[in-house]
Design a protein around this motif. Sequence first.
Motif, PDB file in Angstrom:
ATOM      1  N   VAL A  19      -0.782   0.380  -1.261  1.00 40.26           N
ATOM      2  CA  VAL A  19      -1.830   1.242  -1.802  1.00 40.26           C
ATOM      3  C   VAL A  19      -2.338   2.131  -0.679  1.00 40.26           C
ATOM      4  O   VAL A  19      -2.584   1.662   0.438  1.00 40.26           O
ATOM      5  N   LEU A  20      -2.505   3.409  -0.958  1.00 41.95           N
ATOM      6  CA  LEU A  20      -3.032   4.346   0.027  1.00 41.95           C
ATOM      7  C   LEU A  20      -4.541   4.172   0.123  1.00 41.95           C
ATOM      8  O   LEU A  20      -5.253   4.268  -0.874  1.00 41.95           O
ATOM      9  N   GLU A  73      -1.182  -3.711   6.846  1.00 45.35           N
ATOM     10  CA  GLU A  73      -1.680  -2.348   6.988  1.00 45.35           C
ATOM     11  C   GLU A  73      -0.840  -1.618   8.026  1.00 45.35           C
ATOM     12  O   GLU A  73      -0.494  -2.194   9.061  1.00 45.35           O
ATOM     13  N   TRP A  74      -0.522  -0.344   7.735  1.00 42.96           N
ATOM     14  CA  TRP A  74       0.229   0.471   8.679  1.00 42.96           C
ATOM     15  C   TRP A  74      -0.071   1.948   8.431  1.00 42.96           C
ATOM     16  O   TRP A  74      -0.511   2.340   7.358  1.00 42.96           O
ATOM     17  N   ASP A  75       0.155   2.750   9.463  1.00 40.52           N
ATOM     18  CA  ASP A  75      -0.048   4.192   9.389  1.00 40.52           C
ATOM     19  C   ASP A  75       1.289   4.870   9.153  1.00 40.52           C
ATOM     20  O   ASP A  75       2.283   4.541   9.792  1.00 40.52           O
ATOM     21  N   GLU A  76       1.281   5.828   8.245  1.00 44.42           N
ATOM     22  CA  GLU A  76       2.479   6.593   7.935  1.00 44.42           C
ATOM     23  C   GLU A  76       2.073   8.019   7.603  1.00 44.42           C
ATOM     24  O   GLU A  76       1.337   8.259   6.629  1.00 44.42           O
ATOM     25  N   ASP A  77       2.531   8.960   8.440  1.00 43.35           N
ATOM     26  CA  ASP A  77       2.208  10.383   8.266  1.00 43.35           C
ATOM     27  C   ASP A  77       0.701  10.612   8.237  1.00 43.35           C
ATOM     28  O   ASP A  77       0.181  11.392   7.425  1.00 43.35           O
TER      29      ASP A  77
END
Length: 254
Positions: A19-20, A73-77
């Motif tokens: 989920v964003l 949790e992770w960061d993408e773009d």
Amino acid sequence: MAERIIPLSTTLVKYDNPVLVTKHEEKKGATQTGAKDKIPEESTIKHGKSSGIVTDPRKETEEILNTILPPKEWDEDGQLWRQNVSTTPATRLDVINLQEQLDMRLQQQQARETGICPIRRELYTQCFDEIIRQVTINCAERGLLLLRVRDEMRMTIEAFQALYCSSIAFGMRKALQAEQGKADLQENVEELKNEKLELEHQIIELKQRAEQADRRAAETRLAEERKHTEEIAFLMKTNQQLKTQLEGIIAPKK
């Protein structure tokens, strides 16, 4: 919140779709939940009823699951994505599929059947986490008890690993000490060998001296015996001459 479909997970634990997460929606959700929390409190005051906290079993189960298996949790773009563990109850088919996936991944990743194998341990850990998830959905208390069992098992394994590492370090120290002691002993052996050679040379030299002394003593003894024999012969000859002279002197008188 936006959702996306992800491919097959690399873990045996079942997760929901990512989920964003956005700050705007988090604030909006917080205000909405705050407003919802205020409504029953005001209504209870108006009606004169005592305020009570109504707990949602599903929400409580989700919180327990998030405590046992924290969300990813992770960061993408530049976007933050979150993936919570699934709260869908497991069926008999899910358990069968879990077993098949475990066997398949053990074979695919070429895990060892016996002995120490990090791959096999990781896969079985994931399988146990998935079992805890399935049990917790049906009975939170049983899931928490399994969590204690899992943590105790991990602590035991970590203790054995620490003991193994310390024993390896101890063995290395003993091996270095043995090598150092071996070098010292080798030096001592070389010194003793050199000392032995020197003593052997001394023995040979002393034997030679003793033989020379024996030869000299034998020669001296022979010379003395010869001299003594000559002296005896000379004295006997002199004695015979004196005896003859004495007889010659005594004989005319008769």
